[in-house]
Design an enzyme around this catalytic site. Structure first.
Site, PDB file in Angstrom:
ATOM      1  N   ASP A   1      -3.642   1.660   0.287  1.00  0.00           N
ATOM      2  CA  ASP A   1      -5.060   1.893   0.563  1.00  0.00           C
ATOM      3  C   ASP A   1      -5.900   1.119  -0.451  1.00  0.00           C
ATOM      4  O   ASP A   1      -6.851   0.401  -0.108  1.00  0.00           O
ATOM      5  CB  ASP A   1      -5.316   3.407   0.440  1.00  0.00           C
ATOM      6  CG  ASP A   1      -6.655   3.823   1.005  1.00  0.00           C
ATOM      7  OD1 ASP A   1      -7.337   2.968   1.595  1.00  0.00           O
ATOM      8  OD2 ASP A   1      -7.012   5.007   0.860  1.00  0.00           O
TER       9      ASP A   1
ATOM     10  N   TYR B   1      -0.892  11.254   0.864  1.00  0.00           N
ATOM     11  CA  TYR B   1      -1.948  11.613   1.815  1.00  0.00           C
ATOM     12  C   TYR B   1      -1.524  12.704   2.798  1.00  0.00           C
ATOM     13  O   TYR B   1      -1.906  12.691   3.957  1.00  0.00           O
ATOM     14  CB  TYR B   1      -2.387  10.362   2.593  1.00  0.00           C
ATOM     15  CG  TYR B   1      -3.230   9.407   1.760  1.00  0.00           C
ATOM     16  CD1 TYR B   1      -3.342   9.560   0.390  1.00  0.00           C
ATOM     17  CD2 TYR B   1      -3.917   8.361   2.347  1.00  0.00           C
ATOM     18  CE1 TYR B   1      -4.107   8.704  -0.387  1.00  0.00           C
ATOM     19  CE2 TYR B   1      -4.690   7.491   1.582  1.00  0.00           C
ATOM     20  CZ  TYR B   1      -4.771   7.671   0.213  1.00  0.00           C
ATOM     21  OH  TYR B   1      -5.535   6.817  -0.533  1.00  0.00           O
TER      22      TYR B   1
ATOM     23  N   LYS C   1       5.575   2.212  -8.407  1.00  0.00           N
ATOM     24  CA  LYS C   1       5.294   2.710  -9.761  1.00  0.00           C
ATOM     25  C   LYS C   1       6.516   3.536 -10.188  1.00  0.00           C
ATOM     26  O   LYS C   1       6.398   4.666 -10.691  1.00  0.00           O
ATOM     27  CB  LYS C   1       4.009   3.556  -9.738  1.00  0.00           C
ATOM     28  CG  LYS C   1       3.509   3.996 -11.093  1.00  0.00           C
ATOM     29  CD  LYS C   1       2.872   2.880 -11.903  1.00  0.00           C
ATOM     30  CE  LYS C   1       2.559   3.341 -13.313  1.00  0.00           C
ATOM     31  NZ  LYS C   1       2.072   2.268 -14.176  1.00  0.00           N
TER      32      LYS C   1
ATOM     33  N   ASP D   1       0.059  -1.483 -11.105  1.00  0.00           N
ATOM     34  CA  ASP D   1      -1.037  -1.884 -11.998  1.00  0.00           C
ATOM     35  C   ASP D   1      -0.988  -3.383 -12.289  1.00  0.00           C
ATOM     36  O   ASP D   1      -2.006  -4.086 -12.251  1.00  0.00           O
ATOM     37  CB  ASP D   1      -1.054  -1.054 -13.296  1.00  0.00           C
ATOM     38  CG  ASP D   1       0.333  -0.695 -13.799  1.00  0.00           C
ATOM     39  OD1 ASP D   1       1.311  -1.024 -13.104  1.00  0.00           O
ATOM     40  OD2 ASP D   1       0.451  -0.104 -14.882  1.00  0.00           O
TER      41      ASP D   1
ATOM     42  N   ASP E   1      -8.024  -2.919   0.007  1.00  0.00           N
ATOM     43  CA  ASP E   1      -9.447  -3.165  -0.261  1.00  0.00           C
ATOM     44  C   ASP E   1      -9.623  -4.174  -1.395  1.00  0.00           C
ATOM     45  O   ASP E   1     -10.556  -4.975  -1.378  1.00  0.00           O
ATOM     46  CB  ASP E   1     -10.178  -1.859  -0.599  1.00  0.00           C
ATOM     47  CG  ASP E   1     -10.791  -1.221   0.648  1.00  0.00           C
ATOM     48  OD1 ASP E   1     -10.282  -1.481   1.753  1.00  0.00           O
ATOM     49  OD2 ASP E   1     -11.787  -0.473   0.518  1.00  0.00           O
TER      50      ASP E   1
END
Ligand code: ATP
Length: 342
Positions: free
Chosen positions: A231, A125, A174, A207, A235
């Site tokens: 992020d 970001y 990851k 994942d 959610d």
């Protein structure tokens, strides 16, 4: 005077309504808070001619803790997002999002209590390094992970786990594919984890984490991860417990911490007195934990849980009640006072 100073930003849209209800509930706990009311967002623009007045920034610095209603960032106002700007100004590197399942909500599981700790300042970001080739065919951006950024977020997560009596921290990464960036984060996380031998630490690829969260969420306690993964996962966790209606968030730095509801200013219901104050109240409960009023924070959460479990008619319509913001606060205060008297 003489209590703990809290900078209070009422915010836009439903902000002033849910803040009033939240402060009434906090006041009923008599936990010695001194509020310093300051403006940001549209309210500040109207009264002071700027979106983020200096006095507001100074109040946050001085108090070190702020409780903030949702802010509207107007297009063309000089900021892409006021929330992002506040995070940048105060270097609020840790975004902490609790996901707790409450009764009589759309929570998909009971017994969920997951804390997602997301790195808030680096990773994917970054503003810099975003380019599109002149022919519009190729876009690229930079992902930057630093040892310092990784170390401070992972240490924050473990220290939070220790303070709150949590048992386990899951490091989400990851590194199998993003060998340099996620790889650095993971190796730093392993080093930091060794300093906290009493807290179980496991590693999970992002994942697989998504699948595990949906299938067996009870295995998670505290999750720590980089900006983009955090992020998304926070959610996902909010979805597990029924959406953003009861989702608080905190942005924490070394000099300041800002507690807020995750939802927006809800202009469609602003002024109608029916906004659900719970997300901001839960943020206030986390703020109480942060300033060592852990018992009072717990009481706020328990009052919300009991009021929801009783399906109190005074709750707001989004929770199936026929009441409004203020009657919901009355129901919570009544519960807090009954328990205090018992
Ligand atoms: P913003 O631009 O500030 O993000 P938004 O309307 O796009 O505003 P939200 O404010 O999060 O996004 O609102 C999304 C939906 O959820 C709206 O229908 C809103 O009425 C509802 N909502 C959000 N917060 C609450 C709340 N505290 N109580 C009840 N309904 C809410």
């Amino acid at each position: 005077m003489g209590g703990t100073g809290i900078a209070v930003i009422r915010g836009d849209g439903i902000g002033p309504e849910i803040m009033q209800a939240t402060l009434r509930v906090l006041d009923s706990l008599h936990c010695g808070l001194d509020y310093c009311f300051v403006d940001a967002g549209m309210a500040a623009l109207e009264h002071q001619g700027e979106l983020l007045p200096q006095a507001t920034l100074e109040a946050i610095s001085r108090c070190g803790v702020a409780l903030k209603g949702p802010l509207t960032t107007p297009i063309g106002g000089g900021f892409s997002s006021l929330n992002v700007e506040l995070r940048r100004r105060f270097d609020l590197y840790a975004n902490v999002r609790p996901a707790i399942s409450f009764p009589n909500t759309r929570a998909r599981y009971s017994g969920i209590d997951i804390l997602t700790v997301r790195e808030n300042t680096e990773g994917a970001y970054l503003n810099e390094g975003q380019t599109v080739s002149p022919d519009g065919e190729t876009a690229q951006s930079i992902i930057r992970i630093t040892r310092r950024g990784s170390e401070r977020i992972v240490r924050y997560a473990f220290e939070l786990a220790r303070r709150r009596g949590r048992r386990k921290v899951t490091v989400v990464h990851k590194a199998n594919i993003m060998k340099t960036t996620s790889g650095l984060f993971l190796s730093v996380a392993r080093e930091v984890a060794r300093e906290f031998p009493e807290i179980e630490c496991n590693e999970l690829i992002v994942d697989n984490t998504c699948m595990q969260l949906v299938m067996r969420p009870e295995q998670f306690d505290v999750i720590v991860t980089t900006n983009l993964f955090g992020d998304i996962l926070s959610d996902l966790c909010a979805g597990l417990v029924g959406g953003l209606g009861l989702a608080p968030g905190a942005n924490i730095g070394s000099g300041a911490a800002i507690f807020e509801a995750v939802h927006g200013s809800a202009p469609d219901i602003a002024g109608k007195g029916i906004a659900n104050p719970c997300a901001l109240l839960l943020a206030a409960a986390d703020m109480l934990d942060h300033i060592d009023r852990v018992e009072q924070g717990k009481r706020v959460r328990e009052a919300i849980r009991a009021t929801l479990a009783a399906a109190d008619r005074r709750m707001t319509p989004d929770l199936g009640g026929s009441g409004g913001t203020e009657s919901f606060a009355d129901a919570l205060i009544e519960r807090l006072q009954t328990r205090a008297a018992a």
